[in-house]
Design an enzyme around this catalytic site. Structure first.
Site, PDB file in Angstrom:
ATOM      1  N   GLY A 401       0.751  -1.215  -0.091  1.00  0.00           N
ATOM      2  CA  GLY A 401       0.123  -0.104  -0.032  1.00  0.00           C
ATOM      3  C   GLY A 401       0.986   1.260   0.043  1.00  0.00           C
ATOM      4  O   GLY A 401       0.571   2.341  -0.665  1.00  0.00           O
ATOM      5  N   GLU A 424       7.837   9.037 -30.262  1.00  0.00           N
ATOM      6  CA  GLU A 424       8.895   8.431 -31.077  1.00  0.00           C
ATOM      7  C   GLU A 424       8.751   7.149 -31.668  1.00  0.00           C
ATOM      8  O   GLU A 424       9.645   6.178 -31.597  1.00  0.00           O
ATOM      9  CB  GLU A 424      10.271   8.680 -30.307  1.00  0.00           C
ATOM     10  CG  GLU A 424      11.042   9.800 -30.204  1.00  0.00           C
ATOM     11  CD  GLU A 424      10.826  10.964 -31.296  1.00  0.00           C
ATOM     12  OE1 GLU A 424      11.557  10.428 -32.215  1.00  0.00           O
ATOM     13  OE2 GLU A 424      10.264  11.728 -31.440  1.00  0.00           O
TER      14      GLU A 424
END
Length: 529
Positions: A401, A424
């Site tokens: 968590g 790209e």
């Protein structure tokens, strides 16, 4: 356990020289010394703080980026940093900014595609940052398909000018970093038209904003495209939208290294091979692969340190619980990512060599290795960015968590990095290009055309198709040649099988195409509509 340095015992267990490994990672002792000195300089300067970035509004984020960019430039001048040191400082600031596109795309585009005269005019201005540039290629309607760009640059022989125009909504330039707020100029890619004839896409240097008051020039509509994924993250970048309404520029602002338009409007090819433009592409993709190793190593560093500090279960007689890093399941998920970070670092160094080699060959009019270089850079860009994006997310999970907190650094790192899978060259499109290269290589086997470079193994196709793995025990896999032969045999067999399946179709754009993913070497199917 308060006040205990829980990482110290782990560091003492290292069975290698940590200082020497730092040099290996940096590439050389000089590179390490430069990066270490600049990193310390940035880390010790409160002007570069970033701990509050995830809590800032978009407006404050961008103001903060402007302040940092201006301050970084001031420090570069004050300290008289070299080009290498200045680049390292900008990288160490660790914040996507308009300067990334100025130095990483605008300047290289002019250097790679401009003439000597254009270099003399524009590069000094760019180097002094008297102008700020961006790279305006992607449009709302076209990204990977550069040949489909719709922006036009029509030559007017009466005025000796090009007329830049956005004829459709989808021709709007969309996404260029630095365009939304900061850039004064752009290298704009548009369809070159002379006397009614379309000569394809070419680059043009276009001034977008006044150097006096930064207002948009007449005929130019420009702005920021808004919030993007994540808190902080890439929202420090002013990605923009740009439209042209018959904007006129002088003829000499067409990038003319490879092709020119004369005063009379005649389109001519120069004696400089068009293939030279591929050198810039290799350079950009090489930097992307290097960035992948840096991003993945940061995520792995966070997850490894957390795993060493975090304890869960296994307490005996009231003693401390077991370190999470000692669980095999944690190791099986984490350690391959650590290995990948090093692998990407080393292949990035190899791509630097490839860029130098390709550049030298192109200048000597030797284009023999260009197809393989294109395939390597395409495949490695796709492989490393996909694996890194997935790896950062896996590191977040490895931190439980706590990894979901912005303070862990992982959510922002993920949000900043995932665009690399798209810009790209979309990763799937790039893999298709690699597959096309492999299929062509397979089709030429046996006709006297010997594969070169990384595909040299395909020249032993007959042997590899029939060979059997000689590994008898687990220790045999410690022999690199055994691993390499296994990959070569698997790759050639999958390539040949793919080629055989493709040969069954009269039109390869129809039906099921079998695509070879050279990254994971898994065969999957893509339905083409």
């Amino acid at each position: 356990m308060d006040g205990v340095d829980q990482l110290a015992p782990e560091r003492k267990k290292a069975q290698f020289d940590v200082d020497e490994m730092k040099i290996v990672w940096a590439g050389s002792r000089h590179a390490f010394q430069v990066s270490d000195r600049i990193a310390r300089l940035v880390a010790s300067d409160p002007a570069f703080r970033k701990d509050n970035r995830a809590m800032l509004s978009r407006k404050e984020l961008f103001k903060n980026t402007l302040r940092k960019a201006a301050y970084a430039w001031k420090r570069i001048i004050e300290l008289r940093l070299s080009e290498e040191e200045a680049s390292m400082l900008r990288s160490s600031v660790d914040e996507p900014a308009f300067t990334d596109l100025h130095w990483g795309m605008f300047v290289p585009a002019i250097k790679g595609q401009g003439t000597d005269e254009q270099h003399q005019k524009w590069l000094p201005l760019a180097y002094k940052m008297e102008i700020i540039g961006c790279y305006a290629q992607t449009e709302l309607g076209h990204g990977s398909n550069v040949q489909g760009l719709e922006t036009t640059a029509t030559f007017d022989p009466q005025t000796d000018e090009f007329v830049i125009h956005s004829p459709t909504l989808t021709s709007s330039k969309w996404w260029p970093g630095g365009l939304g707020k900061a850039s004064t100029h752009a290298v704009v890619y548009a369809r070159l038209i002379t006397d009614g004839q379309d000569h394809g896409v070419n680059g043009f240097i276009v001034q977008l904003r006044s150097l006096e008051d930064h207002s948009p020039h007449p005929g130019i509509t420009i702005g920021d495209i808004g919030m993007k994924f994540g808190n902080g993250a890439y929202n420090t970048m002013d990605n923009g939208v740009l439209r042209f309404e018959h904007v006129r520029i002088p003829r000499n602002q067409m990038l003319m290294r490879v092709s020119q338009v004369t005063r009379e409007g005649k389109y001519v090819q120069s004696n400089v091979p068009r293939q030279l433009l591929y050198g810039t592409m290799v350079y950009v993709r090489q930097t992307i692969v290097a960035d992948a190793s840096c991003a993945l190593s940061r995520a792995v560093c966070i997850a490894t340190r957390y795993s060493a500090v975090r304890r869960q279960f296994g307490s005996k007689n009231g003693g401390p619980e077991t370190q999470v890093i000692d669980y095999k399941t944690q190791q099986n998920r984490l350690f391959p990512l650590l290995a990948s970070a090093y692998a990407f670092r080393f292949v990035g160094e190899w791509l630097k060599w490839l860029y130098t080699d390709v550049t030298q060959r192109l200048q000597a009019n030797d284009f023999s290795t260009l197809p393989e270089a294109h395939a390597c850079t395409a495949g490695l860009k796709s492989l490393t960015t996909t694996a890194t994006a997935d790896g950062i997310e896996e590191c977040r999970k490895l931190c439980g968590g706590h990894g979901y907190l912005c303070s862990s650094g992982l959510p922002e790192l993920f949000a900043v990095y995932v665009p690399a899978c798209t810009y790209e060259g979309d990763n799937i499109v790039l893999l298709l290009q690699v597959a096309r290269f492999l299929m062509k290589t397979v089709s030429q086997l046996g006709y006297g055309n010997m594969p070169v470079g990384t595909t040299t193994y395909m020249g032993r196709a007959e042997q590899l198709m029939q060979c059997h793995c000689g590994v008898q025990k687990a220790e045999d896999w410690l022999n690199p040649s055994a691993i390499l032969e296994a990959f070569e045999a698997r790759a050639i067999r999958m390539s040949v099988a793919c080629a055989q399946n493709l040969s069954k179709f009269t039109n390869q754009e129809e039906g099921n195409l079998f695509i070879l993913d050279i990254g994971s070497l898994k065969l999957f199917r893509l339905r083409v509509s």
